[in-house]
Design an enzyme around this catalytic site. Structure first.
Site, PDB file in Angstrom:
ATOM      1  N   GLU A 142      -5.289  -8.848   1.022  1.00  0.00           N
ATOM      2  CA  GLU A 142      -5.409  -8.920   2.664  1.00  0.00           C
ATOM      3  C   GLU A 142      -6.736  -8.111   2.744  1.00  0.00           C
ATOM      4  OE1 GLU A 142      -3.440  -5.299   4.957  1.00  0.00           O
ATOM      5  OE2 GLU A 142      -1.431  -6.031   4.472  1.00  0.00           O
ATOM      6  N   GLU A 159       0.656  -1.153   0.035  1.00  0.00           N
ATOM      7  CA  GLU A 159       0.005   0.088   0.173  1.00  0.00           C
ATOM      8  C   GLU A 159       0.612   1.370  -0.022  1.00  0.00           C
ATOM      9  OE1 GLU A 159      -3.392   0.012   2.627  1.00  0.00           O
ATOM     10  OE2 GLU A 159      -4.101  -1.868   2.245  1.00  0.00           O
TER      11      GLU A 159
HETATM   12  C1  BGC Z   1      -2.497  -2.538   6.489  1.00  0.00           C
HETATM   13  C2  BGC Z   1      -2.648  -3.049   7.231  1.00  0.00           C
HETATM   14  C3  BGC Z   1      -3.618  -2.933   8.872  1.00  0.00           C
HETATM   15  C4  BGC Z   1      -4.853  -2.926   7.766  1.00  0.00           C
HETATM   16  C5  BGC Z   1      -5.989  -2.679   8.617  1.00  0.00           C
HETATM   17  C6  BGC Z   1      -3.921  -2.146   6.008  1.00  0.00           C
HETATM   18  O1  BGC Z   1      -3.824  -0.769   4.932  1.00  0.00           O
HETATM   19  O2  BGC Z   1      -1.640  -3.019   4.418  1.00  0.00           O
HETATM   20  O3  BGC Z   1      -0.868  -3.220   8.276  1.00  0.00           O
HETATM   21  O4  BGC Z   1      -3.296  -3.436   9.357  1.00  0.00           O
HETATM   22  O5  BGC Z   1      -4.712  -2.154   6.705  1.00  0.00           O
HETATM   23  O6  BGC Z   1      -5.789  -1.360   8.963  1.00  0.00           O
END
Ligand code: BGC
Length: 445
Positions: free
Chosen positions: A356, A166
């Site tokens: 993610e 990101e």
């Molecule tokens: C990030 C994580 C973070 C998650 C929740 C993502 O943007 O890569 O490191 O914990 O968001 O906020």
């Protein structure tokens, strides 16, 4: 819905990040990262929390990898702490740091887990921040050294790489808004940081391609649909500007399209001017094997002339009374479906991995049970949306749940829990949440 519907070769994984999980911040020769320093500043992290111990993954990785296996995942995504490998950011390699990641990688392979390695998940060595960090002209040189060391040390066993996590997240929050480490505020930091991140993601890809035989190389983007609050032209234009920042700024240069300049947006004109001065535009492109898509919320925006540089503001999900997570982030699986389609429509993206996906809900541990039904529902809805996109031809090849266990959630500290496994931060006791059990039955059924 069944996991089988996604195909036998679909990659189901779970992700963590070094700064959020490892702890052991001053053990075995590790140098400080920007998050160690930032957390020491008053009022920067909720509750004054520090990442120094986190989940102590550094010492407990064997047990934690057993949990990954027990939950039925095939892929373990983790990041490498730059300052554990190169305590000063450049120069001397810390052998003990390398040895730690060798242990993690070997343990993954022993358990039959595929290690997916993120090179940069927001934890720049503090020594480099002192020299200007992501805003410095030297960044590319520093980053290249880090990527080279990681490729040479781990490339014989690690084939799947994510160069940056990101870039919009760490450049905007860290160098424009100041909410994340290193807490810098202003265009003089943000514009060079953006350009350096664009260059670093491509250069990192090139180094890996050169040094790691049969590498499968990607980079991960934060993505959020930007919807106009009304159909007034001003709001529509505001949404277009937000779309550039949230979705287009980093992918388009990598695809060879340069910075997006089809919308009236003086901020981007400034960035382009800046970039021209620095030249090297051809080096912004890299032929990634996949892109990582990470969608945590949808955003509704309206025109707001009072907000500098962007002239827009968010109309929060709460005020619009739509469902939200406990982060206040809009839950909208249809929007996630549209995001997947949007990225696929570029035409030149070869493969998408949802690197993610997950949510924070206020969990309660009662008699050894965390009944996080909201999180289960969230995953079900989002997986269903992904299945629809896949069935309509989007080449989405994997989904990595965020995150294995509750961890250090950046400026939110330890209270914002995203894990499938509950962590008691006093005792380090792990308790699988019902969402973890849900994943296990989903994946092993
Ligand atoms: C990030 C994580 C973070 C998650 C929740 C993502 O943007 O890569 O490191 O914990 O968001 O906020």
């Amino acid at each position: 819905m069944q996991a089988k519907q996604f195909g036998n070769d679909f990659l189901w994984g779970v992700a963590i990040a070094a700064a959020q999980n490892e702890g052991a911040y001053n053990v075995d020769g590790r140098g400080l990262s920007i998050w160690d320093s930032f957390a020491r500043r008053q009022g920067k992290i909720k509750g004054g929390d520090k990442p120094f111990t986190a989940c102590d993954f550094y010492h407990r990785y064997k047990d934690d990898l057993l949990l990954v296996k027990a939950l039925g995942f095939k892929v373990f995504r983790f990041s490498i702490s730059w300052s554990r490998i190169l305590p000063e950011g450049i120069g001397r390699v810390n052998k003990e740091g390398v040895a730690f990641y060798n242990r993690v990688i070997d343990e993954c392979l022993l358990l039959g887990l595929i290690p997916y390695v993120t090179l940069y998940h927001w934890d720049l060595p503090q020594a480099l921040e002192k020299e200007g960090g992501w805003a410095s002209h030297q960044l590319l040189k520093w980053f290249s050294r880090f990527v080279t060391v990681c490729s040479e040390e781990f490339g014989d066993r690690v084939k799947d790489w994510i160069v940056l996590n990101e870039p919009m997240g760490f450049t905007s929050l860290g160098y424009m808004i100041g909410k994340h480490a290193p807490g810098k505020i202003g265009l003089e930091y943000f514009l060079p940081a953006v350009h350096n991140a664009v260059m670093a993601q491509a250069e990192g890809g090139r180094i890996l391609r050169h040094l790691v035989p049969k590498a499968h190389i990607g980079t991960s983007f934060s993505c959020s649909e930007a919807m106009p609050f009304s159909n007034k032209e001003l709001d529509i234009q505001a949404a277009k500007r937000a779309d550039i920042l949230l979705n287009r700024l980093f992918i388009e240069p990598s695809l060879g399209r340069g910075y997006p300049n089809d919308v009236d947006f003086p901020l981007i004109d400034k960035l382009i001017l800046h970039n021209k001065a620095w030249k090297y535009t051809d080096k912004m492109t890299f032929n990634f094997d996949f892109i990582g898509v990470q969608n945590y919320f949808a955003l509704t925006v309206k025109h707001n002339p009072l907000i500098p540089y962007v002239q827009l503001s968010e109309v929060t999900a709460k005020t619009r009374k739509v469902p939200v997570t406990d982060m206040g982030w809009e839950i909208n699986a249809d929007s996630f479906y549209r995001i997947l389609k949007k990225y696929w429509l570029y035409g030149s993206v070869k493969e998408i991995i949802v690197s993610e996906g997950g949510a924070f809900f206020k969990d309660e541990l009662k008699n050894g049970v965390v009944n996080d039904a909201h999180r289960i529902q969230y995953f079900q809805d989002y997986l269903q949306a992904m299945l629809k996109a896949k069935q309509e031809g989007v080449n989405v090849k994997g989904y990595f749940a965020w995150t294995l266990m509750d961890n250090f959630e950046w400026s939110e500290g330890y209270k914002a829990r995203f894990g499938l496994v509950h962590v008691d931060f006093k005792t380090q006791l792990r308790t699988i949440k019902n969402s973890g059990y849900w994943w296990r039955s989903f994946l092993t059924r």
